[in-house]
Design a protein around this motif. Structure first.
Motif, PDB file in Angstrom:
ATOM      1  N   ARG A  54       0.804  -1.214   0.000  1.00 51.39           N
ATOM      2  CA  ARG A  54       0.000   0.000   0.000  1.00 51.39           C
ATOM      3  C   ARG A  54       0.837   1.265   0.000  1.00 51.39           C
TER       4      ARG A  54
ATOM      5  N   TYR B  30     -10.938  -2.141  -3.175  1.00 59.03           N
ATOM      6  CA  TYR B  30     -10.634  -1.891  -1.772  1.00 59.03           C
ATOM      7  C   TYR B  30     -11.762  -2.362  -0.851  1.00 59.03           C
TER       8      TYR B  30
ATOM      9  N   GLU C  18      -9.811  -4.951   1.350  1.00 61.83           N
ATOM     10  CA  GLU C  18      -9.310  -4.264   2.535  1.00 61.83           C
ATOM     11  C   GLU C  18     -10.420  -4.142   3.573  1.00 61.83           C
TER      12      GLU C  18
END
Length: 997
Positions: free
Chosen positions: A652, A689, A693
């Motif tokens: 990241r 994402y 994530e």
């Protein structure tokens, strides 16, 4: 030009001077510029021959020069070889033994400091072939013990300091578009032995009177062949004369002349510095340079030159050096030579070696060389180096004087020019066997390429070659004569295959040989790539396409190879690594992949990657940063860099840094040109994402929040701007509507969007339709009103021609408001159903082209909705009624059959309680057979007037109450009977609701 400080004193050329003086007097009638030029040529030759440091003039890629160089090196055995080549390229020459010629020595700079930024990247190449004099000198110096090779030409940095990039002329030429001709890219070529007239009229004169087509053919016929068997002195004097002629007839003072003279001052300054530092005897040295620079007249010329040239410092640019593959076609394209001339020179070199039996110098270990036998290796080791023999080095050569102070004094050179210029041209006899072999081979090659050639064509080529040579005053046909004959006799109206006859002749004469840089000579990055792709078990050094199959399910170790291949696909030119099967996207990984790899063909591009870093990951990160932080970076480019960093580098750190940069760029943009691509990439990153994530990265939240405010601000301007397309405005609305929930949760205000839409006043029909769709999404315009506006457009004859543009806007509206698909289908269907053919048919092509060009990616959504609405079978089309034309079913009284009256009450007690409570009734339940207590029927309407009003309004029947009943009625005031008579619909509705009889 500078005047030499000392005039030549050699009297060997007195006879030649006298002859030229008489010739000038005869042709011009007295002393004039012609006599000065002719006598100046002899002076230049005299001065170059008398120089104590032997000058060896060469012509680039000339077999005659290479042959004369090989002879002279074996005869003289010099201790120091000064070579006209960029001095900073010297460390690379030892790596030539690990390559297969032709290759090019390259200096490369991507990060420049001291030059204009738009010049980057800077690249300088010096191609080397085996049939060149410079390669003979390099091979001799590197493989002979005790011999020093010194490069004396300006550095790569000075090339761009003195000679800025400019159109092709002389030394710098741009590569053609053919793949093999582009091996050098857009590099500046440094050529050893640039020998070509710079006076256009002179070159035209030589070509016309020589009966040839181009300069390469003239050189082959009138210089290359006559000098092939000449002795050393004759060769030098002729090359000095040609160089002086071209130099004196070049255009006058200018930038090119200044650069040439500065190069000569630079080289002589470097040689004198080396001689002073090492104490080497000039008689033991050899200076290899182009004939154009050998006939120099600068003050710094010679070991006793008087000039004091100051060499400027280099800039702070960091240069990288390496070897790249070259080819005959690349050399020809870069230096403006005729197509096939380098291949013909290579063939001529091989023939000269076989004919003269001269042993050339080749680097030990060079690809294609034979390993020496043990006996020869022992003999070579035991024999002392001729260049290091003290007696031979100190003893004066035969025919030369000796000065105790300065050493050997060269004897006056014998005049060989007079005899060479007076001798008639050599009458080479026809080599019928060679010409016949050529004729047979070209017919065989033509047949393989699809030509209908036969034995008769071979005979015709043979005879035509002889005829063309006779017409051009030569007895033996040259390869160029044979090429013209083959084209004339074999090539007809069209070319059936990929190659024409001229190209087939070039291939037959030696072909376009392409060099290769060996593994040991590759930069660390290129070697690392080959090491990491070793599990594929493919010979990636070889030219051509190699198919790689990767099954990561059964061989997990191939995932590392897949990562390398995807990075190569991103960094190398198209075709170097091409995926056949498999894809890589955000959150997507293939378990099987198939690749077509041609790293050997694109070796130059892979080598140049090594100039930027030591690993692919480092180079990719540098390029992504350079793209993101460039002065002209756009939001789309930065978001693409974020995506590439996520795909290829992982982690990241870099992605978050580049995402923050995308936020900064978006805030500074004042146009909406990249809105569609911004929307596509932001949606992809958000989807990735949200699944990969636990929480969204901070930069994504900031980007959505800033983008929402940014596009709200630009929306009114974009609607009115003629330069902003409907697709761009639709993308802005798509960003605002699709990111609205996230933006509002992050603190944005929906009022800002409502105000932006309210302030938008487009004039374009497509944008107007797009604005209506936005208003529907915001709730300020109902779908019924939107349908009404579409009907008004079709009913207005003045607007009908613009209706396709409205439809284009509606189709683009599917991006921000996909729920309008049914309305768009309805609008299109109404147009086809209502408009007559004379109106519909003229704008139908406009409609199709508009939708195809402006909304091709949204057509599937429209087609899917149409497939849902329209009947699936043709037979059902006649009875089909569009949904937007269906008549709603009227409310009627229930049928008499079934339970009625009080029987419904116990069956549905909850419903009965709810209606009774609505009407204000209580205690309506009783035991079986007992009457219902409380008011019933129409009496309820009168006693519970407020409830009746609410119920009548709910049923849409209007005001049920009227003025007082006329006299004579059954009851005073407004009775229930008059109420039900005047409002039968309301009475029926209530009766049906209450299940009254």
């Amino acid at each position: 030009m500078s005047t030499p400080s000392e005039q030549p004193t050699n009297s060997s050329f007195a006879a030649l001077r006298g002859q030229l003086h008489e010739a000038a007097a005869e042709f011009s009638g007295g002393q004039d510029a012609l006599e000065g030029i002719l006598l100046g040529l002899v002076d230049d030759v005299d001065r170059a021959v008398a120089e104590p440091l032997e000058i060896f003039p060469v012509c680039h890629h000339s077999p005659a020069s290479a042959l004369a160089m090989a002879r002279r090196l074996r005869e003289k055995q010099p201790k120091v070889v000064y070579l006209e080549l960029c001095e900073d390229m010297a460390p690379l020459l030892t790596e030539l033994r690990n390559c297969r010629l032709p290759v090019a020595v390259q200096a490369f700079a991507s990060d420049i400091d001291g030059f204009p930024p738009d010049w980057a990247p800077l690249s300088v190449v010096a191609p080397i072939t085996e049939a060149s004099a410079e390669y003979q000198a390099v091979a001799y110096a590197l493989d002979t013990p005790g011999v020093e090779l010194v490069l004396v030409d300006r550095s790569s940095d000075h090339v761009f300091q003195w000679d800025a990039p400019r159109p092709p002329d002389g030394e710098t030429h741009t590569a053609e578009t053919e793949p093999e001709a582009a091996l050098h890219g857009e590099a500046v070529g440094v050529e050893i032995g640039d020998l070509r007239p710079r006076f256009a009229e002179l070159e035209e004169h030589l070509l016309r009177h020589g009966k040839v087509r181009h300069w390469s053919e003239w050189w082959h016929q009138y210089v290359e062949v006559p000098l092939g068997d000449s002795d050393h002195d004759t060769y030098r004097q002729v090359m000095f004369l040609i160089g002086s002629l071209f130099r004196r007839l070049a255009p006058g003072q200018g930038e090119r002349v200044r650069v040439d003279e500065d190069r000569e001052r630079y080289m002589w300054t470097r040689m004198r510095e080396h001689l002073a530092a090492t104490g080497t005897d000039p008689g033991d040295c050899l200076y290899v340079c182009g004939a154009f620079h050998a006939a120099s007249r600068v003050d710094e010329f010679g070991v006793h030159g008087t000039g004091d040239f100051a060499i400027s410092p280099r800039t702070a640019t960091t240069w990288q050096y390496g070897l790249i593959p070259s080819s005959h076609a690349a050399i020809e394209a870069q230096f403006g030579l005729a197509s096939g001339s380098v291949s013909i020179a290579a063939t001529e070199w091989a023939k000269n070696l076989k004919r003269t039996r001269v042993k050339p110098y080749r680097l030990e270990g060079q690809a294609g060389t034979k390993k020496p036998s043990a006996r020869k290796a022992v003999a070579k080791t035991a024999a002392p180096s001729p260049g290091l023999a003290p007696d031979a080095a100190s003893a004066p050569s035969a025919g030369s004087a000796f000065d105790a102070a300065t050493g050997p004094v060269p004897a006056p050179a014998e005049d060989r020019l007079s005899g060479f210029l007076r001798q008639p041209p050599a009458l080479h006899t026809l080599d019928e066997a060679e010409l016949l072999g050529w004729s047979v081979d070209i017919v065989r090659a033509a047949r393989r390429s699809g030509y209908l050639a036969s034995t008769a064509d071979a005979i015709a080529v043979f005879e035509t070659s002889i005829l063309l040579a006779a017409m051009r005053d030569r007895a033996k046909p040259t390869p160029y004569d044979f090429q013209d004959a083959a084209v004339t006799c074999i090539e007809k109206d069209s070319v059936p295959g990929r190659r024409d006859v001229r190209r087939l002749v070039e291939i037959m004469m030696g072909g376009d040989r392409t060099g290769q840089v060996g593994y040991e000579a590759l930069p660390p990055l290129a070697r690392d790539v080959h090491d990491r792709l070793a599990p594929l078990e493919l010979n990636l050094q070889q030219r051509g396409v190699r198919r790689a199959l990767l099954d990561m399910a059964s061989r997990p170790e191939l995932r590392a190879c897949s990562d390398v291949l995807w990075m190569l696909r991103r960094l190398l030119p198209p075709g170097a690594a091409r995926t056949v099967m498999g894809e890589r996207g955000l959150g997507e990984r293939s378990i099987q992949e198939s690749w077509d790899l041609s790293l050997g063909t694109h070796q130059r591009a892979l080598i140049e990657l090594g100039y930027e870093g030591v690993s692919l990951e480092q180079v990719l990160e540098q390029r992504l940063r350079r793209t993101a932080y460039g002065p002209r970076a756009t939001t789309v480019e930065v978001l693409a860099a974020v995506e590439d960093a996520t795909l290829h580098l992982g982690g990241r750190r870099l992605a978050d840094e580049l995402g923050t940069r995308a936020l900064e760029v978006l805030a500074g943009e004042r146009t909406v040109d990249g809105a569609p691509e911004v929307l596509r990439r932001v949606r992809g990153l958000l989807a990735y994402y949200r699944t990969a994530e636990p929480v969204l990265p901070p930069w994504v939240e900031s980007f959505v929040r800033t983008g929402y405010a940014h596009y709200c601000t630009l929306l009114p301007t974009a609607f009115g701007d003629e330069d902003a397309t409907v697709r761009q405005v639709a993308a802005m609305l798509g960003f605002l509507f699709s990111m609205e929930s996230l933006a509002l949760s992050l603190g944005c205000d929906r009022t800002q969007l409502e105000l932006a839409v309210a302030q938008s006043h487009p004039k374009d029909p497509a944008k107007t339709a797009l604005l209506w769709a936005a208003q529907v999404q915001l709730g300020t315009l109902s779908r019924g009103e939107l349908r009404g506006r579409c009907d008004e457009l079709l009913a207005n004859p003045l607007v009908v021609p613009s209706y396709p543009r409205y439809l284009s806007g509606f189709v683009h509206a599917l991006e921000p408001v996909p729920g309008l698909a049914d309305v768009v289908v309805e609008a299109v269907s109404n147009a086809f159903g209502r408009l007559p053919d004379p109106v519909l048919l003229p704008w139908l092509p406009t409609l199709i082209t508009t939708l195809r060009s402006n909304a091709a990616e949204l057509a599937p959504l429209l087609i899917r909705e149409a497939g849902r609405i329209f009947p699936a079978r043709l037979a059902a089309l006649d009875a089909w009624v569009p949904p937007w034309r269906e008549v709603p079913v009227e409310h009627t009284a229930p049928a008499a059959s079934g339970p009625r009256g009080a029987a419904l009450l116990p069956l549905h007690p909850d419903t009965c309680d709810a209606v009774a409570e609505l009407l204000g009734c209580t205690d309506i339940w009783a035991t079986a057979g007992e009457p219902v207590a409380g008011p019933t029927g129409a009496a309820l309407l009168f006693t519970h007037r407020a409830t009746s009003d609410a119920l009548a309004d709910l049923l849409g029947t209007g005001d049920p109450w009227a003025p007082a009943a006329p006299a004579g009625s059954a009851a005073s005031g407004v009775g229930p009977r008059s109420l039900t008579e005047r409002h039968p619909d309301t009475a029926h509705a209530v009766a049906a609701l209450l299940a009254a009889p």
